[in-house]
Design a protein around this motif. Structure first.
Motif, PDB file in Angstrom:
ATOM      1  N   ILE A   7      83.035  14.713  -7.983  1.00 49.50           N
ATOM      2  CA  ILE A   7      84.013  15.763  -8.248  1.00 49.50           C
ATOM      3  C   ILE A   7      85.076  15.734  -7.164  1.00 49.50           C
ATOM      4  O   ILE A   7      84.842  15.240  -6.057  1.00 49.50           O
ATOM      5  CB  ILE A   7      83.380  17.171  -8.325  1.00 49.50           C
ATOM      6  N   ARG A   8      86.239  16.238  -7.501  1.00 46.84           N
ATOM      7  CA  ARG A   8      87.333  16.399  -6.540  1.00 46.84           C
ATOM      8  C   ARG A   8      87.657  17.882  -6.470  1.00 46.84           C
ATOM      9  O   ARG A   8      87.780  18.540  -7.503  1.00 46.84           O
ATOM     10  CB  ARG A   8      88.559  15.626  -6.989  1.00 46.84           C
ATOM     11  N   ILE A   9      87.815  18.382  -5.251  1.00 46.81           N
ATOM     12  CA  ILE A   9      88.137  19.784  -5.051  1.00 46.81           C
ATOM     13  C   ILE A   9      89.491  19.869  -4.360  1.00 46.81           C
ATOM     14  O   ILE A   9      89.688  19.297  -3.295  1.00 46.81           O
ATOM     15  CB  ILE A   9      87.078  20.486  -4.174  1.00 46.81           C
ATOM     16  N   ALA A  10      90.423  20.574  -4.989  1.00 52.88           N
ATOM     17  CA  ALA A  10      91.732  20.815  -4.392  1.00 52.88           C
ATOM     18  C   ALA A  10      91.691  22.211  -3.784  1.00 52.88           C
ATOM     19  O   ALA A  10      91.507  23.194  -4.500  1.00 52.88           O
ATOM     20  CB  ALA A  10      92.831  20.724  -5.443  1.00 52.88           C
ATOM     21  N   ALA A  11      91.832  22.293  -2.470  1.00 52.17           N
ATOM     22  CA  ALA A  11      91.740  23.592  -1.801  1.00 52.17           C
ATOM     23  C   ALA A  11      92.624  23.626  -0.570  1.00 52.17           C
ATOM     24  O   ALA A  11      92.824  22.605   0.092  1.00 52.17           O
ATOM     25  CB  ALA A  11      90.295  23.879  -1.407  1.00 52.17           C
ATOM     26  N   ARG A  12      93.130  24.796  -0.279  1.00 50.77           N
ATOM     27  CA  ARG A  12      93.926  24.990   0.931  1.00 50.77           C
ATOM     28  C   ARG A  12      93.040  25.415   2.107  1.00 50.77           C
ATOM     29  O   ARG A  12      93.487  25.462   3.231  1.00 50.77           O
ATOM     30  CB  ARG A  12      95.010  26.023   0.670  1.00 50.77           C
ATOM     31  N   ASP A  13      91.792  25.704   1.837  1.00 53.73           N
ATOM     32  CA  ASP A  13      90.829  26.122   2.852  1.00 53.73           C
ATOM     33  C   ASP A  13      90.367  24.903   3.644  1.00 53.73           C
ATOM     34  O   ASP A  13      89.626  24.063   3.140  1.00 53.73           O
ATOM     35  CB  ASP A  13      89.642  26.797   2.179  1.00 53.73           C
ATOM     36  N   ARG A  14      90.787  24.789   4.878  1.00 59.45           N
ATOM     37  CA  ARG A  14      90.436  23.635   5.710  1.00 59.45           C
ATOM     38  C   ARG A  14      88.981  23.666   6.172  1.00 59.45           C
ATOM     39  O   ARG A  14      88.480  22.699   6.719  1.00 59.45           O
ATOM     40  CB  ARG A  14      91.373  23.543   6.903  1.00 59.45           C
ATOM     41  N   MET A  15      88.289  24.767   5.942  1.00 63.50           N
ATOM     42  CA  MET A  15      86.880  24.887   6.328  1.00 63.50           C
ATOM     43  C   MET A  15      85.943  24.640   5.143  1.00 63.50           C
ATOM     44  O   MET A  15      84.741  24.819   5.261  1.00 63.50           O
ATOM     45  CB  MET A  15      86.616  26.274   6.921  1.00 63.50           C
ATOM     46  N   ASP A  19      81.892  24.661   5.179  1.00 66.20           N
ATOM     47  CA  ASP A  19      81.152  25.677   4.431  1.00 66.20           C
ATOM     48  C   ASP A  19      80.142  25.057   3.463  1.00 66.20           C
ATOM     49  O   ASP A  19      79.037  25.558   3.307  1.00 66.20           O
ATOM     50  CB  ASP A  19      82.119  26.578   3.659  1.00 66.20           C
ATOM     51  N   LEU A  20      80.500  23.953   2.806  1.00 66.73           N
ATOM     52  CA  LEU A  20      79.592  23.323   1.848  1.00 66.73           C
ATOM     53  C   LEU A  20      78.467  22.543   2.521  1.00 66.73           C
ATOM     54  O   LEU A  20      77.349  22.507   2.017  1.00 66.73           O
ATOM     55  CB  LEU A  20      80.366  22.390   0.916  1.00 66.73           C
ATOM     56  N   LEU A  21      78.766  21.924   3.657  1.00 67.17           N
ATOM     57  CA  LEU A  21      77.763  21.079   4.314  1.00 67.17           C
ATOM     58  C   LEU A  21      76.947  21.822   5.355  1.00 67.17           C
ATOM     59  O   LEU A  21      75.821  21.442   5.644  1.00 67.17           O
ATOM     60  CB  LEU A  21      78.442  19.871   4.963  1.00 67.17           C
ATOM     61  N   ASP A  22      77.529  22.847   5.965  1.00 66.61           N
ATOM     62  CA  ASP A  22      76.858  23.626   7.009  1.00 66.61           C
ATOM     63  C   ASP A  22      76.257  22.722   8.086  1.00 66.61           C
ATOM     64  O   ASP A  22      75.048  22.751   8.341  1.00 66.61           O
ATOM     65  CB  ASP A  22      75.785  24.519   6.389  1.00 66.61           C
ATOM     66  N   PRO A  23      77.096  21.884   8.731  1.00 64.46           N
ATOM     67  CA  PRO A  23      76.579  20.960   9.749  1.00 64.46           C
ATOM     68  C   PRO A  23      76.175  21.692  11.027  1.00 64.46           C
ATOM     69  O   PRO A  23      76.622  22.822  11.277  1.00 64.46           O
ATOM     70  CB  PRO A  23      77.775  20.034  10.017  1.00 64.46           C
ATOM     71  N   ASP A  24      75.321  21.050  11.826  1.00 66.13           N
ATOM     72  CA  ASP A  24      74.908  21.635  13.101  1.00 66.13           C
ATOM     73  C   ASP A  24      76.112  21.841  14.011  1.00 66.13           C
ATOM     74  O   ASP A  24      76.240  22.882  14.647  1.00 66.13           O
ATOM     75  CB  ASP A  24      73.875  20.747  13.799  1.00 66.13           C
ATOM     76  N   GLU A  25      76.953  20.843  14.081  1.00 65.68           N
ATOM     77  CA  GLU A  25      78.203  20.965  14.823  1.00 65.68           C
ATOM     78  C   GLU A  25      79.284  21.249  13.793  1.00 65.68           C
ATOM     79  O   GLU A  25      79.124  20.942  12.623  1.00 65.68           O
ATOM     80  CB  GLU A  25      78.525  19.663  15.553  1.00 65.68           C
ATOM     81  N   LYS A  26      80.382  21.817  14.188  1.00 67.06           N
ATOM     82  CA  LYS A  26      81.454  22.112  13.240  1.00 67.06           C
ATOM     83  C   LYS A  26      82.340  20.901  13.017  1.00 67.06           C
ATOM     84  O   LYS A  26      83.553  20.963  13.001  1.00 67.06           O
ATOM     85  CB  LYS A  26      82.295  23.306  13.744  1.00 67.06           C
ATOM     86  N   ARG A  27      81.711  19.754  12.823  1.00 67.84           N
ATOM     87  CA  ARG A  27      82.402  18.498  12.589  1.00 67.84           C
ATOM     88  C   ARG A  27      81.823  17.841  11.340  1.00 67.84           C
ATOM     89  O   ARG A  27      80.613  17.773  11.169  1.00 67.84           O
ATOM     90  CB  ARG A  27      82.206  17.586  13.793  1.00 67.84           C
ATOM     91  N   VAL A  28      82.694  17.377  10.466  1.00 67.68           N
ATOM     92  CA  VAL A  28      82.267  16.786   9.198  1.00 67.68           C
ATOM     93  C   VAL A  28      82.706  15.331   9.162  1.00 67.68           C
ATOM     94  O   VAL A  28      83.831  15.005   9.523  1.00 67.68           O
ATOM     95  CB  VAL A  28      82.886  17.553   8.011  1.00 67.68           C
ATOM     96  N   GLU A  29      81.806  14.465   8.717  1.00 64.39           N
ATOM     97  CA  GLU A  29      82.102  13.038   8.593  1.00 64.39           C
ATOM     98  C   GLU A  29      81.733  12.567   7.196  1.00 64.39           C
ATOM     99  O   GLU A  29      80.839  13.125   6.556  1.00 64.39           O
ATOM    100  CB  GLU A  29      81.300  12.243   9.622  1.00 64.39           C
ATOM    101  N   THR A  30      82.405  11.527   6.746  1.00 61.17           N
ATOM    102  CA  THR A  30      82.093  10.927   5.461  1.00 61.17           C
ATOM    103  C   THR A  30      80.623  10.515   5.430  1.00 61.17           C
ATOM    104  O   THR A  30      80.105   9.974   6.398  1.00 61.17           O
ATOM    105  CB  THR A  30      82.991   9.696   5.224  1.00 61.17           C
ATOM    106  N   GLY A  31      79.956  10.807   4.326  1.00 62.34           N
ATOM    107  CA  GLY A  31      78.548  10.459   4.169  1.00 62.34           C
ATOM    108  C   GLY A  31      77.597  11.598   4.489  1.00 62.34           C
ATOM    109  O   GLY A  31      76.413  11.508   4.159  1.00 62.34           O
ATOM    110  N   TYR A  44      79.622  14.424   1.062  1.00 66.17           N
ATOM    111  CA  TYR A  44      81.055  14.365   1.335  1.00 66.17           C
ATOM    112  C   TYR A  44      81.518  12.914   1.346  1.00 66.17           C
ATOM    113  O   TYR A  44      80.944  12.073   2.018  1.00 66.17           O
ATOM    114  CB  TYR A  44      81.326  15.023   2.688  1.00 66.17           C
ATOM    115  N   GLN A  45      82.588  12.616   0.577  1.00 65.89           N
ATOM    116  CA  GLN A  45      83.101  11.254   0.500  1.00 65.89           C
ATOM    117  C   GLN A  45      84.502  11.095   1.085  1.00 65.89           C
ATOM    118  O   GLN A  45      85.035   9.996   1.068  1.00 65.89           O
ATOM    119  CB  GLN A  45      83.099  10.781  -0.952  1.00 65.89           C
TER     120      GLN A  45
END
Length: 86
Positions: A7-15, A19-31, A44-45
């Protein structure tokens, strides 16, 4: 049996990804992935940033779900989200 879809999500919310992954650190990486409900996983892709001022970011996600029941729950969850889906 495991099903998957992209799926593709178009959003202006940079968080959104945080919010979807809830990582331990506030950093998101592909995979990175998160289990939503038992046998449903979202991965996350990446994100495409639109050119222009104020345009939404397009994030791509892979969804894996194991049963038609979880697919229905996932569909309801997506429908209730305040995002714009394509």
């Amino acid at each position: 049996m495991t099903e998957s879809t992209t799926i593709r999500i178009a959003a202006r919310d940079r968080m959104l990804a945080v919010d979807l992954l809830d990582p331990d650190e506030k950093r998101v990486e592909t995979g990175m992935s998160n289990t939503i409900d038992g046998d449903t996983k979202i991965t996350y892709q990446g994100t495409r940033i639109q050119k222009g001022v104020g345009g939404p970011e397009i994030s791509e996600w892979a969804l894996q779900f194991g049963t038609s029941v979880s697919a229905g729950l996932l569909g309801n969850w997506i429908y209730d989200q305040p995002f714009v889906f394509s």
